[in-house]
Design an enzyme around this catalytic site. Structure first.
Site, short mmCIF file in Angstrom:
data_model
loop_
_atom_site.label_atom_id
_atom_site.label_comp_id
_atom_site.label_asym_id
_atom_site.label_seq_id
_atom_site.Cartn_x
_atom_site.Cartn_y
_atom_site.Cartn_z
N SER A 1 -37.75 5.29 61.56
CA SER A 1 -36.33 5.93 62.14
C SER A 1 -36.94 6.81 63.33
O SER A 1 -37.38 6.30 64.19
CB SER A 1 -35.62 6.98 61.19
OG SER A 1 -34.26 7.19 61.26
N LYS B 1 -13.70 19.93 66.74
CA LYS B 1 -14.83 20.89 66.50
C LYS B 1 -15.37 20.65 65.13
O LYS B 1 -16.65 20.87 64.88
CB LYS B 1 -14.06 22.23 66.63
CG LYS B 1 -15.22 23.30 66.50
CD LYS B 1 -16.26 23.05 67.35
CE LYS B 1 -17.59 24.53 67.37
NZ LYS B 1 -18.57 24.01 67.97
#
Length: 519
Positions: free
Chosen positions: A342, A394
């Site tokens: 990763s 948000k």
């Protein structure tokens, strides 16, 4: 409150791990990112040759990364086996330590003189009881000189201790500075790895018994071998001198000539956790040293990456640090001994060559996030939790708020954008994966022997084996963190022991302890 807001912010950090993202087939494809978007100005990756010998040269005898032809690489100087550099390992303030040692030595000398004069003065006073007054006068003089020597010795020892502390960084502040509001600056030092091989040879020769060394024919053969080695080394040195003379006549700078015939392989270890909280400071300094001091097209950088992945931004920054080495035209080799998955592979794929041990875990090109939601629990217990935001997205999915389908789709879209950027980063760094990126960017991890077949790894080899293969052609210089030694180790140990004893006395003998557990 601000604390709750910060906690929620932390809870939705996206992390690069070995788990792949969910199916994003319902989300439209985004525009692919190119070299200008990432700022990758270095030359595209070229598939390596199957021959390990070509890789170990580190330069391949071709054009450098900037596209200009390199100088003649036919001759590489190999110093004598017993050549050793002294003083490079410490990285200390040599002048400060020398001064401190001189002052402490002076103090020790004065103390020795004090002891001698006391003994001589005592002898003279004892003789006075059986002789004239001259012995008494001499004894008093010796006692006076001894007192002066004692004072000088004590002062010298005190000044020596202060000088030693000043030369090693200063004060008694455990944070390493006079103001704790400022973070401690990370320092680096250098080690010459080539010396380790010589150390092993010397240790073995000193530890093993030479059962044939006394035989006359063996002694004669050894002398012949030594003479042959000296003659070969002299011929090699003469050849170096001829090459250098030609380069000087051609107008090449001395610094470049020296590095041309004895290039440097900068060697660093990168051991990363999820957030890289303890790795980035030293890593940035290590990379900066390589970029500033490395010679384009001549030197190389070897980075041993060990990381299962972590947060996107942190590992993106680490990969960008390695990209600085590529931009500087320095050959970059990444070694994987255990795992580079990763985020770890996000760093590794920037390299010119990726070398991995057979059972190292490589790949995991995917993105994952997990967010627990306690809304039903709060509603069940009649607890009101308020979350105020400005901006439609948000908060898409959070810990205490209502999770909507629109919010979940938006979070998936954000994950997909990160994954696409990850894929583009890999294909730009390793163009050979352009045609099969869909097969390898599934979030799966593979053993290095499998990853090599998929184009994720170039050579199956451990980092130790690679270092051993280049030690005759390169000066292998390891860049490590310089750790400050404690100024008062014995005093600090005594304080810790005293604190431990006080804590033990504070506990009552009748007090029982229950292990922490859930019942």
């Amino acid at each position: 409150s601000d604390e709750v807001e910060e906690e929620i912010d932390n809870s939705i950090r996206v992390e690069l791990t070995f788990i792949a993202i969910h199916d994003m087939s319902t989300i439209p494809a985004k525009k692919r990112l190119g070299p200008d978007d990432f700022g990758y100005t270095f030359v595209a990756y070229e598939p390596p040759s199957d021959e390990v010998e070509e890789e170990t040269s580190g330069r391949d005898g071709e054009a450098d990364e900037g596209g200009t032809a390199l100088e003649d690489k036919k001759f590489v100087y190999r110093p004598a086996v017993n050549s050793r550099l002294t003083g490079i390992d410490g990285g200390e303030d040599v002048s400060g330590n020398t001064m401190a040692l001189s002052i402490v030595s002076l103090g020790g000398t004065c103390c020795c003189l004090f002891t001698v004069f006391i003994l001589v003065g005592g002898i003279f006073i004892a003789v006075e009881n059986y002789g004239d007054n001259h012995a008494l006068l001499a004894g008093v003089i010796f006692f006076i000189v001894a007192s002066v020597a004692c004072v000088c010795g004590c002062c010298s020892l005190f000044i020596g201790c202060v000088t030693a502390m000043a030369s090693s960084g200063g004060d008694l502040n455990p944070r390493g500075g006079s103001d704790s509001n400022y973070p401690k600056e990370v320092k680096i030092r250098l080690r010459r790895v080539n010396d380790r091989y010589q150390d092993g040879k010397e240790l073995l020769n000193s530890s093993s018994k030479d059962v044939i060394g006394k035989i006359a024919d063996v002694k004669k053969a050894k002398k012949a071998e030594e003479k042959k080695e000296k003659d070969a080394q002299k011929k090699h040195d003469d050849e170096l001198e001829n090459h250098v003379r030609q380069d000087l006549e051609a107008g090449l700078p001395v610094a470049k000539i020296s590095r041309k015939y004895r290039p440097i392989a900068f060697y660093i270890n990168f051991d990363g956790d999820i957030s890289l909280s303890n790795s980035m400071s030293i890593f940035r300094k290590q990379v900066s040293l390589i970029v500033e001091q490395g010679q384009k097209g001549i030197d190389q950088a070897i980075v041993v990456v060990t990381s299962p992945g972590g947060m996107v931004s942190q590992y993106g920054l680490a990969a960008s640090q390695l990209a600085r080495i590529r931009k500087a035209g320095i050959h970059l080799v990444v070694c994987i001994d255990t795992v580079a998955a990763s985020g770890g592979f996000m760093m590794a794929c920037v390299a010119n060559k990726i070398i991995a041990a057979p059972f190292a875990v490589v790949g995991s090109i995917g993105v994952v996030t997990q967010i627990p939601n306690f809304q039903r629990f709060l509603n069940k217990h009649s607890i009101d939790a308020y979350l105020f935001t400005a901006g439609k997205y948000k908060r898409t999915v959070d810990v205490i708020g209502d999770v909507t389908e629109e919010g979940k789709e938006k979070l998936k879209e954000e994950l997909n954008d990160i994954h696409n950027a990850f894929r583009d980063h890999v294909t730009l760094s390793r163009p050979r994966l352009e045609n099969n990126i869909d097969d390898v960017a599934t979030g799966e991890g593979w053993l290095a022997v499998q990853a090599k077949e998929k184009g994720l790894v170039d050579i199956i080899m451990t980092s130790d084996e690679y270092l051993d293969s280049i030690r005759h052609e390169y000066e292998i210089i390891q860049i490590v963190e310089k750790r400050e030694r404690s100024k008062w180790p014995d005093f600090q140990s005594a304080v810790r022991s005293a604190k431990k004893a006080v804590k033990e006395l504070q506990h009552s003998p009748q007090e029982s302890y229950t292990p922490m557990a859930l019942s």
